[in-house]
Design an enzyme around this catalytic site. Structure first.
Site, short mmCIF file in Angstrom:
data_model
loop_
_atom_site.label_atom_id
_atom_site.label_comp_id
_atom_site.label_asym_id
_atom_site.label_seq_id
_atom_site.Cartn_x
_atom_site.Cartn_y
_atom_site.Cartn_z
N ARG A 57 0.83 -1.21 0.00
CA ARG A 57 0.00 0.00 0.00
C ARG A 57 0.85 1.26 0.00
O ARG A 57 0.49 2.27 -0.61
CB ARG A 57 -0.95 -0.03 1.20
CG ARG A 57 -2.11 -0.97 0.99
CD ARG A 57 -2.88 -1.28 2.25
NE ARG A 57 -3.91 -2.26 1.95
CZ ARG A 57 -4.38 -3.17 2.80
NH1 ARG A 57 -3.90 -3.21 4.04
NH2 ARG A 57 -5.32 -4.02 2.43
N GLU A 83 -4.98 -3.09 -4.15
CA GLU A 83 -4.30 -3.16 -2.85
C GLU A 83 -5.25 -2.84 -1.70
O GLU A 83 -4.86 -2.29 -0.68
CB GLU A 83 -3.08 -2.23 -2.79
CG GLU A 83 -2.14 -2.32 -3.95
CD GLU A 83 -1.36 -3.60 -4.01
OE1 GLU A 83 -1.83 -4.61 -3.46
OE2 GLU A 83 -0.28 -3.61 -4.62
#
Length: 381
Positions: free
Chosen positions: A244, A364
């Site tokens: 991330r 993600e």
């Protein structure tokens, strides 16, 4: 325009200078053409590999660059500002190496990691499934132990580098014990019984193939189990925290490119006898765009510095992913507005930036999932 950086070492400064040179000379000139042709730039990743970029945050003993995450992410940002497909591709590759680097045995790392980060191979991360996206624990692809191998059956979805990756970090179910029944396998891209479906027809990142993967009695040696059986979800979520931050850095690179384009255009475009950047309506819009880019950059650097210091950073990774990708969507949309009618044409990259920004809010972990994760962190304290 190059963003001044506060970097921790002279080596990092030299690395970023090299990144900017590659981005300017090798990536930016071909990005629009290859995206329009939906052409995957495999040679660009080989170039990055030769420069040592495919293993930047990993151990020197295995051939990595041993760079702090703070530095690696700024490299990602620079690459993404030139060509989003390449920036996202490097982020995905780095995340695909994470489970082996952090959860593999010393023997496994010595055996496979040098080749994975050495520059010639490209990885993919196989977690999502048609009915298990945000709910990763619901995945159903099965890996049944049979003597010295696992027989894998099932389907994965939305796999970046599907069909072109040299290896896949696969999460598969080895038991019916809910979230504790998932395990992590390192799968060779040439494994018999593994195939990729046709690439998805996407609105953006068209140079990056995204495909389903199919496993039909694909045999994966048991020695390629990373961690213990049942560790897969823990490994996957740990990798996603770092991933991330990578996507946040990519988002900032894209937003910076859109801001630079908008500022340059506003300086040159004349209306009513003067450049449109002199009109307060445009000045305030550009100022808000710049503020969004700078604040988003600060969030990913905060998460990276905590990670480098060995501190918990999961909440900061979710904040960075949320803030940076929402900023990229807003800034790229506003860039189209600054360019007016020209922004809606393919004569300028503003419309491509806008199309590319949308997926950043989705993969993600969607930004709705990030909000849930942030709230859960708050509830724990």
């Amino acid at each position: 325009m190059p963003v001044p950086r506060l970097l921790p070492t002279a080596e990092a400064t030299d690395l970023l200078a090299l990144t900017r040179e590659i981005a300017r000379d090798e990536l930016a000139p071909r990005a629009a053409g290859d995206e329009a042709a939906e052409k995957f730039p495999r040679d660009a990743f080989r170039l990055l590999g030769q420069a040592g970029f495919l293993g930047l945050p990993y151990q020197e003993e295995h051939g990595g660059g041993a760079q702090p995450y703070e530095v690696y992410l700024q490299v990602l940002e620079e690459l993404s500002s030139a060509w989003m497909t390449v920036g996202v591709g490097l982020s995905v590759h780095t995340m695909s190496c994470f489970p082996l680097a952090h959860f593999g045995s010393a023997e496994q790392r010595s055996r496979w990691l040098p080749e994975m980060i050495g520059g010639e191979l490209l990885g993919a991360y196989a977690l999502s499934e048609p009915h298990a996206g945000s709910d990763a624990a619901a995945l159903s692809t099965r890996a049944a132990r049979q003597d010295d191998s696992y027989a894998v059956n099932g389907a994965k979805a939305w796999i970046t580098h599907g069909g072109v990756a040299d290896f896949y970090t696969l999460m598969a179910r080895t038991s019916d014990d809910g979230p504790r029944g998932i395990s992590c396998l390192l799968v060779d891209g040439g494994t018999a019984g593994l195939s990729a479906g046709p690439p998805e027809h996407k609105m953006g990142l068209t140079g990056s193939p995204t495909t389903p993967l199919y496993f039909e009695d694909a045999r994966v040696p048991a020695e390629r189990l990373i961690g213990a059986e049942g560790d897969g979800l823990k490994i996957a979520l740990s990798a996603l925290d770092s991933g991330r931050l990578g996507i946040a850095a990519c988002a900032v690179g894209l937003a910076q490119a859109a801001l630079d384009l908008a500022v340059d255009y506003a300086k040159q475009r004349q209306q009513f006898g003067r450049p449109i950047i002199e009109f307060q309506g445009l000045e305030f819009l550009l100022a808000d765009m710049a503020a969004a880019v700078h604040s988003a950059r600060a969030t990913y650097l905060d998460g990276a510095r905590r990670r480098d210091a060995g501190l918990p950073f999961g909440q900061q990774a979710s904040v960075a992913k949320l803030v940076a990708t929402d900023a990229a969507m807003k800034v790229t949309t506003d860039a189209v507005q600054v360019l007016g009618g020209a922004g809606y044409t393919r004569d300028f990259p503003a419309e491509r930036y806008m199309r590319e920004a949308k997926v950043l809010q989705i993969f993600e972990g969607t930004n709705q999932i990030q909000r849930m994760l942030i709230a859960r962190h708050l509830a724990k304290h």
